[in-house]
Design an enzyme around this catalytic site. Structure first.
Site, PDB file in Angstrom:
ATOM      1  N   ILE A 103       0.826  -1.201   0.000  1.00  0.00           N
ATOM      2  CA  ILE A 103       0.000   0.000   0.000  1.00  0.00           C
ATOM      3  C   ILE A 103       0.864   1.256   0.000  1.00  0.00           C
ATOM      4  O   ILE A 103       0.586   2.219  -0.717  1.00  0.00           O
ATOM      5  CB  ILE A 103      -0.942  -0.016   1.216  1.00  0.00           C
ATOM      6  CG1 ILE A 103      -1.960  -1.148   1.093  1.00  0.00           C
ATOM      7  CG2 ILE A 103      -1.662   1.332   1.356  1.00  0.00           C
ATOM      8  CD1 ILE A 103      -2.761  -1.408   2.367  1.00  0.00           C
ATOM      9  N   ARG A 106      12.257   0.491   6.924  1.00  0.00           N
ATOM     10  CA  ARG A 106      13.535  -0.038   7.393  1.00  0.00           C
ATOM     11  C   ARG A 106      14.461  -0.413   6.233  1.00  0.00           C
ATOM     12  O   ARG A 106      15.680  -0.362   6.374  1.00  0.00           O
ATOM     13  CB  ARG A 106      13.297  -1.247   8.294  1.00  0.00           C
ATOM     14  CG  ARG A 106      12.794  -0.882   9.676  1.00  0.00           C
ATOM     15  CD  ARG A 106      12.509  -2.094  10.528  1.00  0.00           C
ATOM     16  NE  ARG A 106      11.410  -2.882   9.987  1.00  0.00           N
ATOM     17  CZ  ARG A 106      10.938  -3.981  10.554  1.00  0.00           C
ATOM     18  NH1 ARG A 106      11.487  -4.444  11.655  1.00  0.00           N
ATOM     19  NH2 ARG A 106       9.925  -4.620  10.021  1.00  0.00           N
ATOM     20  N   ASP A 144      12.092   3.240  16.938  1.00  0.00           N
ATOM     21  CA  ASP A 144      13.088   4.027  17.673  1.00  0.00           C
ATOM     22  C   ASP A 144      12.433   5.336  18.118  1.00  0.00           C
ATOM     23  O   ASP A 144      11.889   6.066  17.280  1.00  0.00           O
ATOM     24  CB  ASP A 144      14.277   4.314  16.755  1.00  0.00           C
ATOM     25  CG  ASP A 144      15.392   5.084  17.441  1.00  0.00           C
ATOM     26  OD1 ASP A 144      15.133   5.792  18.439  1.00  0.00           O
ATOM     27  OD2 ASP A 144      16.535   5.017  16.954  1.00  0.00           O
ATOM     28  N   ASN A 194       1.540   4.597   7.088  1.00  0.00           N
ATOM     29  CA  ASN A 194       1.227   3.274   6.548  1.00  0.00           C
ATOM     30  C   ASN A 194       2.008   2.147   7.209  1.00  0.00           C
ATOM     31  O   ASN A 194       1.567   0.996   7.180  1.00  0.00           O
ATOM     32  CB  ASN A 194       1.499   3.256   5.040  1.00  0.00           C
ATOM     33  CG  ASN A 194       1.383   1.871   4.449  1.00  0.00           C
ATOM     34  OD1 ASN A 194       0.302   1.303   4.364  1.00  0.00           O
ATOM     35  ND2 ASN A 194       2.519   1.295   4.058  1.00  0.00           N
ATOM     36  N   TYR A 220      -2.851  -7.160  17.567  1.00  0.00           N
ATOM     37  CA  TYR A 220      -2.989  -6.370  16.339  1.00  0.00           C
ATOM     38  C   TYR A 220      -4.280  -5.560  16.363  1.00  0.00           C
ATOM     39  O   TYR A 220      -4.291  -4.356  16.068  1.00  0.00           O
ATOM     40  CB  TYR A 220      -2.969  -7.317  15.135  1.00  0.00           C
ATOM     41  CG  TYR A 220      -3.181  -6.647  13.801  1.00  0.00           C
ATOM     42  CD1 TYR A 220      -2.153  -5.924  13.208  1.00  0.00           C
ATOM     43  CD2 TYR A 220      -4.390  -6.754  13.123  1.00  0.00           C
ATOM     44  CE1 TYR A 220      -2.330  -5.317  11.965  1.00  0.00           C
ATOM     45  CE2 TYR A 220      -4.578  -6.150  11.897  1.00  0.00           C
ATOM     46  CZ  TYR A 220      -3.549  -5.432  11.320  1.00  0.00           C
ATOM     47  OH  TYR A 220      -3.734  -4.831  10.097  1.00  0.00           O
ATOM     48  N   LYS A 257      -4.827  -1.411  16.309  1.00  0.00           N
ATOM     49  CA  LYS A 257      -5.543  -0.716  15.246  1.00  0.00           C
ATOM     50  C   LYS A 257      -6.768   0.032  15.780  1.00  0.00           C
ATOM     51  O   LYS A 257      -7.114   1.108  15.285  1.00  0.00           O
ATOM     52  CB  LYS A 257      -5.941  -1.699  14.140  1.00  0.00           C
ATOM     53  CG  LYS A 257      -4.752  -2.260  13.363  1.00  0.00           C
ATOM     54  CD  LYS A 257      -3.961  -1.173  12.658  1.00  0.00           C
ATOM     55  CE  LYS A 257      -2.887  -1.764  11.738  1.00  0.00           C
ATOM     56  NZ  LYS A 257      -2.151  -0.729  10.997  1.00  0.00           N
ATOM     57  N   VAL A 289      -5.715  -7.184   1.722  1.00  0.00           N
ATOM     58  CA  VAL A 289      -5.171  -6.548   0.521  1.00  0.00           C
ATOM     59  C   VAL A 289      -4.094  -7.457  -0.067  1.00  0.00           C
ATOM     60  O   VAL A 289      -3.394  -8.166   0.661  1.00  0.00           O
ATOM     61  CB  VAL A 289      -4.595  -5.163   0.855  1.00  0.00           C
ATOM     62  CG1 VAL A 289      -4.138  -4.437  -0.409  1.00  0.00           C
ATOM     63  CG2 VAL A 289      -5.634  -4.314   1.599  1.00  0.00           C
ATOM     64  N   THR A 318      -0.993  -7.898  -0.709  1.00  0.00           N
ATOM     65  CA  THR A 318       0.300  -7.338  -0.346  1.00  0.00           C
ATOM     66  C   THR A 318       1.184  -8.422   0.257  1.00  0.00           C
ATOM     67  O   THR A 318       0.721  -9.508   0.604  1.00  0.00           O
ATOM     68  CB  THR A 318       0.132  -6.228   0.713  1.00  0.00           C
ATOM     69  OG1 THR A 318      -0.422  -6.818   1.902  1.00  0.00           O
ATOM     70  CG2 THR A 318      -0.764  -5.101   0.223  1.00  0.00           C
TER      71      THR A 318
END
Length: 252
Positions: A15, A35, A60, A85, A150, A154, A183, A185
């Protein structure tokens, strides 16, 4: 819309990459963070407009200031469009969800967006224009088994969006969340692999199971999520919303 200074987190793929492509195609300057510097550099090379690669680990505590300060220094002004995102998932029965699992979900999916939002908002308010779009999940609206950490993260992200939106509603700044279903992904591919490994079903069968959970009978395309993100960027009247992009799974 005039060209804006944008920052997309988790921009290397999925996304985030789709959103970055769309913003760049519209003429905006797009800073990319995640990252993986290699993924970001590969994406930057494909963007048609100005881009900036700023690799960072957003868990961090100093990363939000480091990334946004770099954008301000390079482009001479505040971040005007912030797309939150970056995120990850984990799956385990509640009784086997460890403190480490819980902390990791909250840190990446909720605390990191909070820090970025806290850092970016003053610049947006000062110039009386800004757009913030957080990529949440339908897990921000409803609970499923085995994803308690999770889901909690959210739900928290959507709460953060709603409160921030109310706080800056008179300042020319909008804050919204986009809530996708499953999605197509790499994150969903990881979910498919986990289902296959734990149930003995093939990956094709596991993928079909996820697709059929959505009334439209298929996975969502990242571009379809990007469509809604861009709608939030363009609109000054949509704020404080959690917009579902889930093929009709959660009706709200």
């Amino acid at each position: 819309m005039p060209a804006r200074r944008c920052l997309v987190t988790g921009a290397g793929r999925g996304i985030g990459a789709a959103v970055a492509q769309r913003l760049s195609a519209e003429g905006h300057s797009v800073a990319l963070t995640a990252r993986s510097g290699e993924e970001l550099s590969a994406l930057a090379a494909r963007l048609p407009g100005p881009s900036l690669v700023v690799p960072a680990d957003l868990t961090d505590p100093t990363a939000a200031d480091t990334v946004i300060s770099r954008v301000e220094a390079e482009w001479g002004g505040p971040v005007e469009v912030l797309v939150l995102n970056a995120g990850a998932g984990t799956s385990a029965p509640l009784a086997r969800t460890t403190d480490e699992d819980w902390a990791r979900m909250l840190e990446l999916n909720l605390t990191a967006p909070f820090r970025l939002l806290r850092r970016a908002l003053p610049g947006m308010v000062e110039q009386r224009w800004g757009r913030v779009v957080a990529v949440a999940s339908i897990a921000a609206k409803a609970g499923d088994p085995y994803v308690s950490a999770y889901t909690a993260s959210k739900h928290g992200l959507l709460g953060l969006v709603r409160s921030a939106a109310a706080e800056v509603a008179t300042k020319g700044v909008t804050v919204n969340a986009v809530c996708p279903g499953f999605v197509d992904t790499p994150m969903t591919a990881d979910t498919v692999a986990t289902i296959s490994a734990t149930t003995g079903r093939t990956e094709a069968e596991a993928r079909d199971t996820l697709a059929r959970r959505q009334p439209i009978g298929r996975l969502i395309d990242p571009e379809e999520v990007a469509d809604v993100v861009l709608m939030c960027v363009h609109s000054s009247a949509i704020t404080g919303q959690g917009l579902n992009v889930d093929g009709g799974t959660v009706q709200s």
